[in-house]
Design a protein around this motif. Structure first.
Motif, PDB file in Angstrom:
ATOM      1  N   UNK A   1     -87.731  41.128  55.627  1.00  0.00           N
ATOM      2  CA  UNK A   1     -88.516  40.795  56.810  1.00  0.00           C
ATOM      3  C   UNK A   1     -89.526  41.886  57.157  1.00  0.00           C
ATOM      4  N   UNK A   2     -89.684  42.853  56.263  1.00  0.00           N
ATOM      5  CA  UNK A   2     -90.543  43.972  56.574  1.00  0.00           C
ATOM      6  C   UNK A   2     -89.844  44.933  57.527  1.00  0.00           C
ATOM      7  N   UNK A   3     -90.600  45.810  58.147  1.00  0.00           N
ATOM      8  CA  UNK A   3     -90.051  46.809  59.067  1.00  0.00           C
ATOM      9  C   UNK A   3     -90.511  46.469  60.485  1.00  0.00           C
ATOM     10  N   UNK A   4     -89.616  45.818  61.241  1.00  0.00           N
ATOM     11  CA  UNK A   4     -89.938  45.398  62.596  1.00  0.00           C
ATOM     12  C   UNK A   4     -88.982  46.071  63.578  1.00  0.00           C
ATOM     13  N   UNK A   5     -89.479  46.552  64.721  1.00  0.00           N
ATOM     14  CA  UNK A   5     -88.595  47.172  65.723  1.00  0.00           C
ATOM     15  C   UNK A   5     -87.444  46.252  66.095  1.00  0.00           C
ATOM     16  N   UNK A   6     -86.247  46.832  66.184  1.00  0.00           N
ATOM     17  CA  UNK A   6     -85.065  46.078  66.548  1.00  0.00           C
ATOM     18  C   UNK A   6     -84.353  45.439  65.380  1.00  0.00           C
ATOM     19  N   UNK A   7     -84.943  45.468  64.190  1.00  0.00           N
ATOM     20  CA  UNK A   7     -84.327  44.871  63.018  1.00  0.00           C
ATOM     21  C   UNK A   7     -83.695  45.949  62.139  1.00  0.00           C
ATOM     22  N   UNK A   8     -82.975  45.479  61.124  1.00  0.00           N
ATOM     23  CA  UNK A   8     -82.299  46.374  60.177  1.00  0.00           C
ATOM     24  C   UNK A   8     -82.739  46.028  58.764  1.00  0.00           C
ATOM     25  N   UNK A   9     -83.043  47.047  57.994  1.00  0.00           N
ATOM     26  CA  UNK A   9     -83.265  46.850  56.565  1.00  0.00           C
ATOM     27  C   UNK A   9     -82.316  47.769  55.807  1.00  0.00           C
ATOM     28  N   UNK A  10     -82.347  47.698  54.480  1.00  0.00           N
ATOM     29  CA  UNK A  10     -81.338  48.395  53.676  1.00  0.00           C
ATOM     30  C   UNK A  10     -81.994  49.337  52.674  1.00  0.00           C
ATOM     31  N   UNK A  11     -81.417  50.510  52.559  1.00  0.00           N
ATOM     32  CA  UNK A  11     -81.721  51.441  51.472  1.00  0.00           C
ATOM     33  C   UNK A  11     -80.464  51.621  50.648  1.00  0.00           C
ATOM     34  N   UNK A  12     -80.628  52.014  49.421  1.00  0.00           N
ATOM     35  CA  UNK A  12     -79.445  52.172  48.583  1.00  0.00           C
ATOM     36  C   UNK A  12     -79.700  53.073  47.390  1.00  0.00           C
ATOM     37  N   UNK A  13     -78.628  53.695  46.917  1.00  0.00           N
ATOM     38  CA  UNK A  13     -78.660  54.481  45.684  1.00  0.00           C
ATOM     39  C   UNK A  13     -77.936  53.680  44.618  1.00  0.00           C
ATOM     40  N   UNK A  14     -78.689  53.249  43.617  1.00  0.00           N
ATOM     41  CA  UNK A  14     -78.113  52.473  42.528  1.00  0.00           C
ATOM     42  C   UNK A  14     -77.799  53.409  41.365  1.00  0.00           C
ATOM     43  N   UNK A  15     -76.537  53.446  40.960  1.00  0.00           N
ATOM     44  CA  UNK A  15     -76.068  54.361  39.917  1.00  0.00           C
ATOM     45  C   UNK A  15     -75.565  53.536  38.743  1.00  0.00           C
ATOM     46  N   UNK A  16     -76.136  53.782  37.582  1.00  0.00           N
ATOM     47  CA  UNK A  16     -75.671  53.158  36.342  1.00  0.00           C
ATOM     48  C   UNK A  16     -74.973  54.226  35.509  1.00  0.00           C
ATOM     49  N   UNK A  17     -73.662  54.063  35.300  1.00  0.00           N
ATOM     50  CA  UNK A  17     -72.867  55.056  34.582  1.00  0.00           C
ATOM     51  C   UNK A  17     -72.911  54.793  33.086  1.00  0.00           C
ATOM     52  N   UNK A  18     -72.918  55.867  32.316  1.00  0.00           N
ATOM     53  CA  UNK A  18     -72.693  55.737  30.884  1.00  0.00           C
ATOM     54  C   UNK A  18     -71.236  55.335  30.650  1.00  0.00           C
ATOM     55  N   UNK A  19     -70.922  54.710  29.501  1.00  0.00           N
ATOM     56  CA  UNK A  19     -69.536  54.285  29.250  1.00  0.00           C
ATOM     57  C   UNK A  19     -68.546  55.437  29.412  1.00  0.00           C
ATOM     58  N   UNK A  20     -67.413  55.122  30.063  1.00  0.00           N
ATOM     59  CA  UNK A  20     -66.276  56.038  30.256  1.00  0.00           C
ATOM     60  C   UNK A  20     -66.531  57.079  31.349  1.00  0.00           C
ATOM     61  N   UNK A  21     -67.683  57.067  31.996  1.00  0.00           N
ATOM     62  CA  UNK A  21     -67.947  57.996  33.100  1.00  0.00           C
ATOM     63  C   UNK A  21     -67.800  57.247  34.419  1.00  0.00           C
ATOM     64  N   UNK A  22     -67.418  57.967  35.480  1.00  0.00           N
ATOM     65  CA  UNK A  22     -67.236  57.332  36.781  1.00  0.00           C
ATOM     66  C   UNK A  22     -67.589  58.295  37.896  1.00  0.00           C
ATOM     67  N   UNK A  23     -67.957  57.727  39.047  1.00  0.00           N
ATOM     68  CA  UNK A  23     -68.108  58.470  40.292  1.00  0.00           C
ATOM     69  C   UNK A  23     -67.084  57.929  41.290  1.00  0.00           C
ATOM     70  N   UNK A  24     -67.076  58.437  42.532  1.00  0.00           N
ATOM     71  CA  UNK A  24     -65.921  58.259  43.403  1.00  0.00           C
ATOM     72  C   UNK A  24     -66.214  57.460  44.670  1.00  0.00           C
ATOM     73  N   UNK A  25     -65.133  56.862  45.166  1.00  0.00           N
ATOM     74  CA  UNK A  25     -65.105  56.099  46.417  1.00  0.00           C
ATOM     75  C   UNK A  25     -65.024  57.064  47.594  1.00  0.00           C
ATOM     76  N   UNK A  26     -65.046  56.531  48.824  1.00  0.00           N
ATOM     77  CA  UNK A  26     -64.956  57.380  50.011  1.00  0.00           C
ATOM     78  C   UNK A  26     -63.634  58.140  50.057  1.00  0.00           C
ATOM     79  N   UNK A  27     -62.530  57.551  49.572  1.00  0.00           N
ATOM     80  CA  UNK A  27     -61.283  58.279  49.317  1.00  0.00           C
ATOM     81  C   UNK A  27     -61.175  58.429  47.805  1.00  0.00           C
ATOM     82  N   UNK A  28     -61.493  59.616  47.274  1.00  0.00           N
ATOM     83  CA  UNK A  28     -61.534  59.748  45.814  1.00  0.00           C
ATOM     84  C   UNK A  28     -60.176  59.721  45.149  1.00  0.00           C
ATOM     85  N   UNK A  29     -59.089  59.823  45.923  1.00  0.00           N
ATOM     86  CA  UNK A  29     -57.765  59.829  45.317  1.00  0.00           C
ATOM     87  C   UNK A  29     -57.253  61.249  45.145  1.00  0.00           C
TER      88      UNK A  29
END
Length: 745
Positions: free
Chosen positions: A44-72
């Motif tokens: 919807x574009x950038x309008x006052x009072x609305x919400x839009x989304x930003x994001x970091x898209x990560x593509x892992x090489x095979x057998x590699x991983x990154x972590x959740x908010x609770x990494x364990x």
């Protein structure tokens, strides 16, 4: 006219070195393990009072991983630090549903394959879009990527977002991520009262949790579910589903009995869970997040691990710390005597630096100046200017490295030659200097007469700039003479560290300074004559030899295609300057053709020479571990520790393609047949840490050894502190260190 070019080329080159090591920003950052990209979704574009989304898209090489908010049990969650225009406010990460990743007796929660970490951005009423141009978004992201070994990484991202129109290119990716993001489980109404979607009861012995969840979708009933603890430090993460923890359905209520970790770090009043259908290794969306109050009493805590460390990881670290010996190179307080020794060592190292082949071409140009007829005061002014140029350049490089390291950049001495643009710029500079010395062209023919007149009136400025050039190519060669001084300087307070760098520059400039101050040295040179023309032309060949070395260094960073592209472009530069030295119509004809060729190669081929290639393409001086027929293995901290834990001693060669001393040692001492036979007889693992390109892990390993540059040679006996050898080790020195190893069983 030779040094007129210094005023422009060296200034640009120095700025290029600074810019190239300030982490560049773009929408994409690529490492050997992941491809990370900053993306946006604003349908919807950038309008006052609305919400839009930003994001970091990560593509892992095979057998590699990154972590959740609770990494364990280990790991760290990805962190996003936004820089947004006024009026925009970023929310928290909408964490997608994770998976359990078992690692030995531990377990982590994270992601493999492709991942999108989306963040809602609220457009406030005070937001004012830019009048002209796009909206600029900046992000600094930090993530830990692991396989068996773990590598902390970060990236600086920037994105230009249109403020007046829609952005929906990644709409499908954001929709998929939102479907995988857990939704809050709605409370139920019982007996006219709204109650939460579940409860958690602590068993009497405090060793298990009884989780009860109601209000789940009807079609989930009877199916196997997964429960991921958002609250860290409570659950035994490695517990196996179906054996260590069990579950069952009682009508519409799902129950699970989950073990509590022995290293519990808290006694919370509520717990948060993410519940989904399927096994923990491959759960399916949609998922629900539920917050459950605690019923029962927690047992008293028996220990408090360090903040920010999971209990299992804290226990493993404590066990390793109990077994690990104290490190002999731990940081110690610097005494006045140690600072004085570091300054003296730096001065002597700078003095010996004049003997290095990478410095000789520049000094040869200065020697020519002594044979020219001139007043003594002119020689003295040139010597002082050269000294100032050298010392200030060392101070600038040292201060830049110290400043960037304090800001988090993993840099070491000689860092400028880890940048392909700087290496290519130096190759261009030395190509032009070589062509000038060979008589192909004169700088005065290529610049306006007013500029040439300025140059002739300011010889001291040219002398100072030639000192800058000397430092630009000489600094990577300093480590053999002053590794300990540089290592101490990194740990000293800022102003004391700068004293070490200044002493290094003063030592390098002292021979030329002494010659400029004492007329007897100048009088000892032959009288001006035809020999000077021959000498000048002969000095073109060290210049071209330096170009050969720089192109080889670039090839280690960008691959054979990058080196070939730079050679082709340098050839077109040589053709252009030759054409411009001609006269009449011939000059314009050949010059135009050469210029077209130069521009075409600069736009099509040169970018390949300025961009680092993946390691497997660029090649490495170290062979891959276990490669058949290869004696040297590629270094990694994980592999090093693995060999030491198995009782095998390890010899590590910290090296770089741009380090001339490293290459000399590699072809002499480290290639000695009897020495290699002794390595084999004692079952010593040989590893090579290639620092040609920036590698934070190698930088950290050098810092742990008290060094900041290469070469460094370290022998790691199992269960003992590492033994450091000299930067120019002899065969006898290495054999002597090997004889102190415990006998082979």
């Amino acid at each position: 006219m030779l040094k007129l070019f210094f005023r422009f080329a060296l200034t640009a080159l120095l700025l290029l070195g600074i810019v190239s090591h300030a982490q560049t920003s773009s929408s994409t950052v690529k490492t050997e393990q992941v491809l990370a990209e900053l993306v946006a979704h604003a349908p919807q574009g950038l309008q006052p009072g609305q919400t839009f989304w930003l994001g970091l898209q990560i593509t892992h090489q095979p057998h590699w991983h990154t972590y959740w908010q609770n990494p364990g049990d280990s790991g760290l969650p990805t962190q996003l630090h936004w820089t947004l225009p006024a009026g925009l406010s970023a929310g928290d990460i909408a964490w997608p549903l994770p998976k359990k990743i078992p690692i030995g007796t531990l377990a982590n929660y994270g992601y493999e394959g492709k991942l999108l970490l989306s963040v809602p951005v609220t457009v406030g009423p005070d937001f004012k879009p830019p009048v002209v141009g796009p909206l600029k978004i900046a992000l600094r992201a930090e993530w830990l990527v692991c396989r068996q070994e773990c590598i902390p990484q970060e990236g600086q991202f920037s994105l230009n977002l249109p403020a007046q129109s829609a952005t929906a290119l990644y709409g499908a990716a954001f929709d998929a991520a939102h479907q995988l993001s857990p939704k809050p489980l709605a409370p139920l109404q019982q007996a006219g009262t709204w109650v939460t979607g579940g409860q958690t009861r602590v068993s009497e012995d405090g060793q298990r949790l009884q989780l009860r969840v109601h209000g789940l979708p009807v079609n989930w009933r009877g199916q196997t579910l997964s429960a991921f603890p958002v609250t860290a430090g409570i659950v035994q993460n490695a517990a196996a589903q179906g054996t260590d923890w069990t579950q069952n359905w009682q009508g519409a209520v799902w129950s699970a009995s989950i073990p509590v970790t022995e290293e519990r770090t808290d006694s919370p009043a509520t717990l948060r869970w993410v519940v989904a259908v399927g096994p923990e290794s491959s759960p399916k969306g949609p998922a629900f997040e539920v917050e459950t109050p605690i019923e029962g009493t927690w047992p008293a805590l028996t220990q408090t691990p360090p903040a920010g460390v999971s209990p299992e990881l804290a226990k493993a670290l404590a066990q390793n710390a109990a077994k690990a010996p104290s490190h002999p190179l731990a940081a110690a307080s610097a005494t006045p005597l140690s600072v004085l020794l570091a300054v003296l060592g730096a001065f002597l190292g700078g003095l010996l630096l004049n003997l290095m082949p990478c410095v000789f071409p520049v000094l040869a140009i200065k020697v020519l100046g002594f044979a020219q007829p001139a007043q003594q005061h002119e020689h003295r002014a040139a010597g002082l200017a050269y000294t100032v140029g050298v010392v200030l350049s060392f101070l600038l490089l040292g201060g830049l490295m110290l400043g960037l390291r304090s800001a988090g950049e993993q840099l070491g001495w000689g860092f400028q030659l880890q940048s392909p643009p700087v290496v290519a710029g130096l190759a261009l500079l030395f190509t032009l200097l070589g062509l000038n010395l060979a008589g192909v062209f004169e700088f005065g023919m290529l610049v306006p007469s007013g500029l040439a007149s300025w140059q002739s009136q300011h010889p001291t400025v040219n002398a100072g700039l030639s000192g800058v050039l000397a430092v630009a190519v000489a600094s990577p060669c300093t480590a053999p003479f002053m590794g300990a001084s540089l290592g101490l300087a990194i740990a000293l307070p800022f102003w004391q560290a700068l004293m070490v760098f200044a002493a290094m520059g003063l030592g390098m400039a002292s021979p030329y300074l002494a010659a400029s101050l004492w007329p007897a040295v100048a009088r000892a040179l032959p009288r001006p004559g035809a020999w000077m023309v021959v000498f000048r032309q002969a000095m073109a060949f060290p210049m071209f030899a330096t170009v050969v070395w720089l192109v080889w260094v670039l090839g280690q960073q960008t691959g054979i295609d990058g080196a070939s592209a730079l050679l082709a472009w340098l050839l077109s530069v040589a053709a252009l300057v030759w054409a411009l030295s001609l006269s009449g119509r011939t000059r314009w004809a050949w010059g135009s053709l050469s210029l077209v060729l130069l521009v075409w190669l600069g736009s099509s081929a040169l970018p390949t020479a300025l961009r680092e290639a993946p390691t497997e393409v660029a090649g490495s001086s170290a062979a891959a571990p276990g490669a058949p027929g290869q004696r040297w293995q590629a270094w990694s901290e994980a592999a090093l520790q693995s060999h030491l834990e198995a009782g095998r001693p390890v010899f590590v060669d910290f090296t770089a393609a741009w380090c001339v001393t490293c290459q000399y040692n590699k072809k002499t001492t480290l290639a000695d047949g009897p020495l290699l036979a002794d390595f084999d007889a004692r079952q010593v693992v040989l590893m090579r840490a290639d620092w040609t390109r920036r590698d934070p892990a190698i930088t950290q390993a050098l810092t742990a050894l008290g060094r900041s540059g290469v070469p460094v040679y370290a022998l790691y006996p199992p269960g003992q502190p590492p033994v450091l050898l000299s930067e120019l080790p002899s065969v006898a020195e290495v054999l002597s260190a090997l004889q102190k190893l415990p006998p082979v069983r």
